[in-house]
Design an enzyme around this catalytic site. Structure first.
Site, PDB file in Angstrom:
ATOM      1  N   GLY A  18      39.279  36.554  38.987  1.00 47.12           N
ATOM      2  CA  GLY A  18      40.499  36.897  39.716  1.00 47.12           C
ATOM      3  C   GLY A  18      40.165  37.357  41.113  1.00 47.12           C
ATOM      4  N   GLY A  20      41.927  39.835  44.581  1.00 42.62           N
ATOM      5  CA  GLY A  20      42.973  40.691  45.124  1.00 42.62           C
ATOM      6  C   GLY A  20      42.989  40.560  46.626  1.00 42.62           C
ATOM      7  N   GLY A  21      43.679  41.490  47.282  1.00 38.69           N
ATOM      8  CA  GLY A  21      43.814  41.387  48.728  1.00 38.69           C
ATOM      9  C   GLY A  21      42.509  41.588  49.469  1.00 38.69           C
ATOM     10  CG  MET A  22      41.344  44.691  50.743  1.00 39.57           C
ATOM     11  SD  MET A  22      41.161  46.459  51.041  1.00 39.57           S
ATOM     12  CE  MET A  22      42.583  46.770  52.095  1.00 39.57           C
ATOM     13  CB  VAL A  25      36.861  40.125  39.487  1.00 39.37           C
ATOM     14  CG1 VAL A  25      36.049  40.468  38.241  1.00 39.37           C
ATOM     15  CG2 VAL A  25      37.433  41.398  40.110  1.00 39.37           C
ATOM     16  CE  LYS A  40      37.541  45.788  41.981  1.00 42.88           C
ATOM     17  NZ  LYS A  40      38.311  46.892  41.344  1.00 42.88           N
ATOM     18  CG  ASP A 137      47.253  50.978  40.815  1.00 45.58           C
ATOM     19  OD1 ASP A 137      48.495  50.934  40.733  1.00 45.58           O
ATOM     20  OD2 ASP A 137      46.567  50.024  41.241  1.00 45.58           O
TER      21      ASP A 137
END
Length: 416
Positions: A18, A20-22, A25, A40, A137
């Site tokens: 996967g 994310g924005g930054m 993984v 990651k 989160d």
């Protein structure tokens, strides 16, 4: 980055999991210890220049925060390092399905299953809060359900340490950490965040598991935060009638606007959830379970000629891996080969048996004696039921006993 790249001179990237924005993984393989891992990355080029220092600190904090939690519901941390300009974190590779996908498939989960999931999250929160950590989160996307039904809490990247030692929230200017649909009112206002914020998020998750949607819905993040702050607390009984009154009351308390009105601790929530757990015990989920008793998922339909060609290629890959003492990876390759064998083809039945024997032997060589034992026992049982070669049946049983002895289960092994 691409499959086959080497990281830290010991990890090989296998496939992306996967992004994310930054960061990204990847699933990978630890060549030194012969095990699959998750890697990651914090991609510095994808982080705005004025936020890189903060992002790097947060990334390192995730590594420290996760590593300090010795709990089966938290992925183990193996390594932290730098690859080029990017930071990387090596962790336990957790198979399974994220809770968000499970809810999307099922819409509304059975009461017992939802309670079991929530109780397992509480168990992790008890350990985290005892270590002065607040996750900040929690959301269905950060909860992984393994094939055996264990819930793993992922992504401690925005976790906060309680107390004066780390008063800084390590957040970019003007930015509130957390996900709007699950954020506690005090967190949305930028106020002090404590364990009660995690309990609020858990309440949002429990509501979503039971109702099929979060407690509040809005078109954008600011509107969502306003709903958390000012909208009346939704009543789960208005969405489904089979939720017990005590569980509905707990959910209402978890979603209280004032942190002081929520339950006192994750341990208290877990205790209240206990009577509602599926089958009366914790944990236990009704998800795609695998207990290593069979040869694996049902084979796909592949023409015999093509299947034979694939088998030859996969066996060659496995042999090369085994020669380099990468036994776990070799076993995974043979598992793929096993899934490619067509059902009902008598010509390949012997190949299926041979593959299962080799997989069990590779697991034994890798030191995974529990899985190896199950594989040998399963094969012996299937061979006996189908009238297979008795010598092979006996050999599999002896190997299973050898695995038991390696596990220290001497009494059970010798009794056989």
């Amino acid at each position: 980055m691409q499959a086959g790249d080497r990281i830290g001179d010991r990890y090989e990237l296998t496939y992306p999991v996967g992004r994310g924005g930054m960061g990204q993984v990847w699933a990978g393989f630890d060549e030194r210890l012969d095990r699959p891992v998750a890697i990651k990355f914090l991609r510095q080029v994808e982080v705005p220049e004025d936020e890189r220092e903060t992002a790097g600190k947060r990334f390192r904090r995730e590594a420290r925060a996760t590593a300090r939690l010795d709990h089966p519901g938290v992925p183990a941390v193996h390594d932290l390092g730098v690859h080029g300009e990017d930071l990387f974190l090596v962790m336990q590779l957790v198979p399974g399905m994220v809770l968000a996908d499970h809810i999307a498939e099922q819409e509304r989960l059975p009461v017992g299953e939802a309670a079991s999931i929530a109780a397992q999250v509480c168990s992790v929160l008890v350990a985290a809060h005892a270590a002065s950590l607040v996750h900040r989160d929690l959301k269905p996307q950060n909860l992984m359900i393994t094939p055996t039904g264990v819930v793993k809490v992922l992504d401690f990247g925005v976790a906060a340490l309680l107390g004066p030692a780390e008063a800084s929230r390590l957040t970019a200017t003007g930015r509130t950490l957390g996900t709007p649909a699950y954020i506690a009112p005090e967190q949305a206002q930028g106020g002090p965040v404590g364990p009660a914020a995690d309990l609020y998020a858990l309440g949002c998750i429990l509501f979503e598991m039971l109702a099929g949607h979060p407690p509040y819905e809005a078109a954008n993040a600011p509107d969502m935060m306003r709903r958390h702050l000012h909208s009346p607390i939704p009543i789960i009984g208005e969405y489904r009638s089979d939720v017990p009154d005590d569980l509905a009351h707990l959910l209402y308390c978890l979603l209280a606007k004032d942190p002081a009105e929520r339950p006192a601790s994750a341990g208290e929530v877990r205790q209240i959830l206990t009577p509602f757990l599926e089958n009366g015990e914790s944990p236990g989920l009704v998800v795609a379970r695998t207990d290593d008793k069979g040869p694996g998922p049902a084979p796909v339909s592949v023409p015999p000629q093509r299947a034979q060609s694939e088998l030859v290629e996969l066996r060659a890959q496995a042999r090369e891996l085994a020669e380099n003492e990468r036994f776990v990876q070799a076993a995974e390759v043979l598992q793929r080969a096993l899934r490619s064998v067509p059902q009902g083809d008598e010509r390949l039945a012997a190949e299926t048996v041979a593959l299962r024997v080799d997989i069990a032997n590779l697991l034994m060589l890798a030191g995974d004696f529990r899985k190896a034992r199950r594989a040998f026992e399963s094969l012996a049982r299937d061979l006996e039921q189908s009238g297979g070669e008795q010598d092979l049946v006996e050999e599999c049983r002896q190997q299973a006993v050898a695995c038991q002895l390696e596990l220290g289960e001497c009494a059970d092994a010798t009794a056989r």
